[in-house]
Design a protein around this motif. Structure first.
Motif, PDB file in Angstrom:
ATOM      1  N   VAL A  91       0.836  -1.206   0.000  1.00 31.46           N
ATOM      2  CA  VAL A  91       0.000   0.000   0.000  1.00 31.46           C
ATOM      3  C   VAL A  91       0.866   1.251   0.000  1.00 31.46           C
ATOM      4  O   VAL A  91       0.672   2.167  -0.813  1.00 31.46           O
ATOM      5  CB  VAL A  91      -0.943   0.014   1.220  1.00 31.46           C
ATOM      6  CG1 VAL A  91      -1.848   1.238   1.163  1.00 31.46           C
ATOM      7  CG2 VAL A  91      -1.770  -1.256   1.284  1.00 31.46           C
ATOM      8  N   TYR A 102      -6.420   2.689  -3.128  1.00 37.39           N
ATOM      9  CA  TYR A 102      -5.935   1.311  -3.107  1.00 37.39           C
ATOM     10  C   TYR A 102      -7.093   0.412  -2.699  1.00 37.39           C
ATOM     11  O   TYR A 102      -7.606   0.513  -1.585  1.00 37.39           O
ATOM     12  CB  TYR A 102      -4.781   1.183  -2.105  1.00 37.39           C
ATOM     13  CG  TYR A 102      -3.986  -0.104  -2.207  1.00 37.39           C
ATOM     14  CD1 TYR A 102      -2.740  -0.120  -2.828  1.00 37.39           C
ATOM     15  CD2 TYR A 102      -4.461  -1.290  -1.654  1.00 37.39           C
ATOM     16  CE1 TYR A 102      -1.976  -1.285  -2.905  1.00 37.39           C
ATOM     17  CE2 TYR A 102      -3.716  -2.462  -1.727  1.00 37.39           C
ATOM     18  CZ  TYR A 102      -2.472  -2.455  -2.349  1.00 37.39           C
ATOM     19  OH  TYR A 102      -1.732  -3.612  -2.421  1.00 37.39           O
ATOM     20  N   LEU A 126      -9.015   4.224   0.510  1.00 36.33           N
ATOM     21  CA  LEU A 126      -8.375   2.960   0.812  1.00 36.33           C
ATOM     22  C   LEU A 126      -9.428   1.947   1.219  1.00 36.33           C
ATOM     23  O   LEU A 126     -10.385   2.282   1.918  1.00 36.33           O
ATOM     24  CB  LEU A 126      -7.369   3.111   1.954  1.00 36.33           C
ATOM     25  CG  LEU A 126      -6.210   4.091   1.747  1.00 36.33           C
ATOM     26  CD1 LEU A 126      -5.308   4.085   2.972  1.00 36.33           C
ATOM     27  CD2 LEU A 126      -5.415   3.736   0.506  1.00 36.33           C
ATOM     28  N   VAL A 130      -7.440  -2.432   4.361  1.00 44.01           N
ATOM     29  CA  VAL A 130      -6.134  -1.813   4.209  1.00 44.01           C
ATOM     30  C   VAL A 130      -5.967  -0.684   5.220  1.00 44.01           C
ATOM     31  O   VAL A 130      -4.920  -0.528   5.847  1.00 44.01           O
ATOM     32  CB  VAL A 130      -5.965  -1.271   2.771  1.00 44.01           C
ATOM     33  CG1 VAL A 130      -4.741  -0.374   2.665  1.00 44.01           C
ATOM     34  CG2 VAL A 130      -5.855  -2.425   1.782  1.00 44.01           C
TER      35      VAL A 130
END
Length: 226
Positions: A91, A102, A126, A130
Protein backbone atom coordinates in the motif's frame (compact mmCIF):
# COMPACT_ATOMS: atom_id res chain seq x y z
CA UNK A 1 -20.57 15.32 -17.12
CA UNK A 2 -19.30 11.73 -17.03
CA UNK A 3 -16.20 10.49 -15.24
CA UNK A 4 -13.95 9.06 -17.95
CA UNK A 5 -12.15 5.88 -16.89
CA UNK A 6 -9.28 3.83 -18.30
CA UNK A 7 -9.16 0.26 -16.99
CA UNK A 8 -5.84 -1.64 -16.91
CA UNK A 9 -5.85 -5.33 -15.88
CA UNK A 10 -4.29 -8.38 -17.49
CA UNK A 11 -7.16 -10.71 -16.50
CA UNK A 12 -9.78 -10.24 -19.18
CA UNK A 13 -12.69 -11.81 -17.28
CA UNK A 14 -12.01 -9.71 -14.18
CA UNK A 15 -11.64 -6.59 -16.35
CA UNK A 16 -14.96 -7.30 -18.05
CA UNK A 17 -16.63 -7.72 -14.67
CA UNK A 18 -15.29 -4.36 -13.46
CA UNK A 19 -16.38 -2.70 -16.71
CA UNK A 20 -19.91 -4.07 -16.34
CA UNK A 21 -20.17 -2.67 -12.82
CA UNK A 22 -18.94 0.74 -13.94
CA UNK A 23 -21.14 0.83 -17.04
CA UNK A 24 -24.25 0.55 -14.85
CA UNK A 25 -23.47 3.99 -13.43
CA UNK A 26 -24.81 6.81 -15.59
CA UNK A 27 -22.02 9.17 -14.58
CA UNK A 28 -19.21 6.73 -15.51
CA UNK A 29 -17.74 5.95 -18.93
CA UNK A 30 -14.99 3.38 -19.51
CA UNK A 31 -13.25 4.96 -22.49
CA UNK A 32 -10.44 2.40 -22.91
CA UNK A 33 -9.04 -0.88 -21.59
CA UNK A 34 -5.55 -2.31 -21.47
CA UNK A 35 -3.90 -5.50 -20.24
CA UNK A 36 -0.44 -4.27 -19.25
CA UNK A 37 1.32 -1.33 -17.70
CA UNK A 38 3.04 -0.72 -21.04
CA UNK A 39 -0.33 0.27 -22.50
CA UNK A 40 -1.31 2.62 -19.70
CA UNK A 41 0.78 5.61 -20.76
CA UNK A 42 -0.40 5.48 -24.38
CA UNK A 43 -4.05 5.12 -23.37
CA UNK A 44 -3.86 8.03 -20.94
CA UNK A 45 -2.16 10.18 -23.57
CA UNK A 46 -4.85 9.35 -26.10
CA UNK A 47 -8.02 9.40 -23.99
CA UNK A 48 -7.19 11.87 -21.18
CA UNK A 49 -9.23 9.97 -18.55
CA UNK A 50 -10.30 11.34 -15.18
CA UNK A 51 -9.42 8.10 -13.38
CA UNK A 52 -7.14 5.16 -14.20
CA UNK A 53 -8.00 1.88 -12.48
CA UNK A 54 -4.76 -0.11 -12.39
CA UNK A 55 -4.07 -3.71 -11.47
CA UNK A 56 -0.90 -4.02 -9.37
CA UNK A 57 0.28 -7.46 -10.62
CA UNK A 58 0.85 -7.44 -14.37
CA UNK A 59 3.57 -8.80 -16.69
CA UNK A 60 6.34 -6.59 -18.12
CA UNK A 61 5.43 -3.35 -16.31
CA UNK A 62 3.53 -3.75 -13.05
CA UNK A 63 0.91 -1.36 -11.75
CA UNK A 64 3.18 0.48 -9.33
CA UNK A 65 5.83 1.19 -11.96
CA UNK A 66 3.15 2.14 -14.49
CA UNK A 67 1.65 4.53 -11.94
CA UNK A 68 5.06 6.14 -11.35
CA UNK A 69 5.51 6.66 -15.09
CA UNK A 70 2.01 8.07 -15.47
CA UNK A 71 2.41 10.56 -12.63
CA UNK A 72 5.77 11.70 -14.01
CA UNK A 73 4.29 12.28 -17.47
CA UNK A 74 0.85 13.48 -16.37
CA UNK A 75 0.99 14.80 -12.78
CA UNK A 76 -2.79 15.35 -12.61
CA UNK A 77 -3.56 11.69 -13.37
CA UNK A 78 -5.72 10.07 -10.68
CA UNK A 79 -4.81 6.39 -10.24
CA UNK A 80 -6.81 3.83 -8.27
CA UNK A 81 -4.83 0.64 -7.60
CA UNK A 82 -6.44 -2.81 -7.57
CA UNK A 83 -4.60 -5.55 -5.68
CA UNK A 84 -4.87 -8.89 -3.93
CA UNK A 85 -2.27 -7.73 -1.38
CA UNK A 86 -3.36 -6.09 1.88
CA UNK A 87 0.17 -5.82 3.32
CA UNK A 88 0.98 -2.22 4.28
CA UNK A 89 4.29 -2.32 2.37
CA UNK A 90 2.42 -2.78 -0.92
CA UNK A 91 0.00 0.00 0.00
CA UNK A 92 2.70 2.48 1.01
CA UNK A 93 4.73 1.74 -2.12
CA UNK A 94 1.69 2.38 -4.32
CA UNK A 95 0.78 5.60 -2.51
CA UNK A 96 4.38 6.84 -2.62
CA UNK A 97 4.36 6.58 -6.42
CA UNK A 98 1.31 8.84 -6.55
CA UNK A 99 -1.73 6.54 -6.48
CA UNK A 100 -4.77 8.16 -4.85
CA UNK A 101 -6.55 4.95 -3.92
CA UNK A 102 -5.94 1.31 -3.11
CA UNK A 103 -8.64 -1.35 -3.39
CA UNK A 104 -8.51 -5.07 -2.73
CA UNK A 105 -9.99 -7.35 -5.36
CA UNK A 106 -12.27 -8.83 -2.69
CA UNK A 107 -14.19 -5.52 -2.68
CA UNK A 108 -17.89 -5.31 -3.44
CA UNK A 109 -19.40 -3.25 -6.26
CA UNK A 110 -20.48 -0.41 -3.96
CA UNK A 111 -16.90 0.04 -2.69
CA UNK A 112 -15.57 0.23 -6.25
CA UNK A 113 -18.16 2.82 -7.25
CA UNK A 114 -17.57 4.90 -4.13
CA UNK A 115 -13.79 4.75 -4.61
CA UNK A 116 -13.97 5.95 -8.23
CA UNK A 117 -16.19 8.88 -7.26
CA UNK A 118 -13.98 9.89 -4.33
CA UNK A 119 -10.77 9.71 -6.37
CA UNK A 120 -12.35 11.52 -9.33
CA UNK A 121 -13.21 14.39 -6.98
CA UNK A 122 -9.60 14.62 -5.79
CA UNK A 123 -9.89 12.61 -2.59
CA UNK A 124 -8.14 9.41 -1.57
CA UNK A 125 -9.75 6.04 -0.90
CA UNK A 126 -8.38 2.96 0.81
CA UNK A 127 -10.13 -0.36 1.20
CA UNK A 128 -11.33 -0.60 4.86
CA UNK A 129 -9.16 -3.67 5.51
CA UNK A 130 -6.13 -1.81 4.21
CA UNK A 131 -6.99 1.20 6.37
CA UNK A 132 -7.10 -1.00 9.47
CA UNK A 133 -3.71 -2.55 8.68
CA UNK A 134 -2.14 0.87 8.13
CA UNK A 135 -3.62 2.14 11.38
CA UNK A 136 -2.15 -0.81 13.29
CA UNK A 137 1.25 -0.21 11.68
CA UNK A 138 1.05 3.50 12.50
CA UNK A 139 0.21 2.70 16.11
CA UNK A 140 3.14 0.28 16.30
CA UNK A 141 5.57 2.85 14.94
CA UNK A 142 4.53 5.59 17.34
CA UNK A 143 3.97 3.36 20.36
CA UNK A 144 7.37 4.24 21.78
CA UNK A 145 6.81 8.00 21.66
CA UNK A 146 6.04 9.63 24.98
CA UNK A 147 2.86 11.42 24.01
CA UNK A 148 1.37 8.36 22.38
CA UNK A 149 2.42 6.17 25.29
CA UNK A 150 0.75 8.55 27.72
CA UNK A 151 -2.46 8.48 25.66
CA UNK A 152 -2.42 4.69 25.63
CA UNK A 153 -2.11 4.67 29.43
CA UNK A 154 -4.98 7.10 29.74
CA UNK A 155 -7.25 4.95 27.61
CA UNK A 156 -9.71 6.06 24.95
CA UNK A 157 -11.24 9.52 25.29
CA UNK A 158 -14.18 9.94 22.93
CA UNK A 159 -14.44 13.35 21.20
CA UNK A 160 -17.95 14.16 22.41
CA UNK A 161 -17.03 17.85 22.21
CA UNK A 162 -16.86 17.45 18.42
CA UNK A 163 -19.01 14.46 17.47
CA UNK A 164 -22.31 13.00 18.54
CA UNK A 165 -22.33 9.69 20.38
CA UNK A 166 -23.42 7.89 17.20
CA UNK A 167 -20.68 9.58 15.15
CA UNK A 168 -18.13 8.41 17.73
CA UNK A 169 -19.42 4.86 17.29
CA UNK A 170 -19.06 5.18 13.51
CA UNK A 171 -15.53 6.59 13.89
CA UNK A 172 -14.53 3.60 16.04
CA UNK A 173 -15.92 1.19 13.45
CA UNK A 174 -13.99 3.03 10.71
CA UNK A 175 -10.83 2.45 12.75
CA UNK A 176 -11.82 -1.22 13.05
CA UNK A 177 -11.69 -1.46 9.26
CA UNK A 178 -15.44 -1.77 8.70
CA UNK A 179 -17.01 -0.92 5.36
CA UNK A 180 -20.19 1.14 5.17
CA UNK A 181 -22.18 -2.09 5.01
CA UNK A 182 -20.28 -3.50 7.99
CA UNK A 183 -20.98 -0.36 10.01
CA UNK A 184 -24.63 -0.45 9.02
CA UNK A 185 -24.94 -4.08 10.13
CA UNK A 186 -23.12 -3.44 13.41
CA UNK A 187 -25.29 -0.46 14.33
CA UNK A 188 -28.55 -1.73 12.76
CA UNK A 189 -28.91 1.34 10.56
CA UNK A 190 -29.07 1.87 6.79
CA UNK A 191 -26.00 2.37 4.60
CA UNK A 192 -27.40 5.77 3.61
CA UNK A 193 -27.41 6.79 7.27
CA UNK A 194 -23.83 5.55 7.61
CA UNK A 195 -22.77 7.68 4.64
CA UNK A 196 -24.40 10.72 6.25
CA UNK A 197 -22.57 10.06 9.53
CA UNK A 198 -19.23 9.62 7.72
CA UNK A 199 -19.80 12.86 5.81
CA UNK A 200 -20.52 14.69 9.06
CA UNK A 201 -17.40 13.25 10.69
CA UNK A 202 -15.17 14.36 7.80
CA UNK A 203 -16.63 17.86 7.93
CA UNK A 204 -16.31 18.20 11.71
CA UNK A 205 -12.73 16.88 11.76
CA UNK A 206 -11.84 19.01 8.73
CA UNK A 207 -10.42 16.09 6.75
CA UNK A 208 -10.95 14.89 3.19
CA UNK A 209 -11.44 11.16 3.58
CA UNK A 210 -12.02 8.25 5.95
CA UNK A 211 -8.33 7.39 6.27
CA UNK A 212 -7.43 10.91 7.40
CA UNK A 213 -10.29 10.80 9.91
CA UNK A 214 -8.96 7.57 11.41
CA UNK A 215 -5.40 8.94 11.60
CA UNK A 216 -6.66 12.06 13.42
CA UNK A 217 -8.62 9.85 15.80
CA UNK A 218 -5.57 7.67 16.51
CA UNK A 219 -3.32 10.69 17.15
CA UNK A 220 -5.81 12.11 19.64
CA UNK A 221 -6.58 8.83 21.41
CA UNK A 222 -10.25 8.91 20.37
CA UNK A 223 -10.47 5.30 19.19
CA UNK A 224 -9.23 1.92 20.30
CA UNK A 225 -6.99 0.09 17.84
CA UNK A 226 -7.70 -3.62 18.19
Amino acid sequence: MKTRIVLIDDHKLFREGIKRILDFEQDFEVVAEGSDGDEALALVERYKPDVVIMDINMPHVNGVEATRQLIEAYPDTKVLILSIHDDESYVMHALQTGAMGYLLKEMDADALIEAVRVVAEGGSYLHPKVTHNLVKEYRRLVAGEGVEKEKQNQGVCRPYHLLTRRECEVLQLLADGKSNKGIADALCISEKTVKNHVSNILQKLNVNDRTQAVVVAIKNGWVEVK
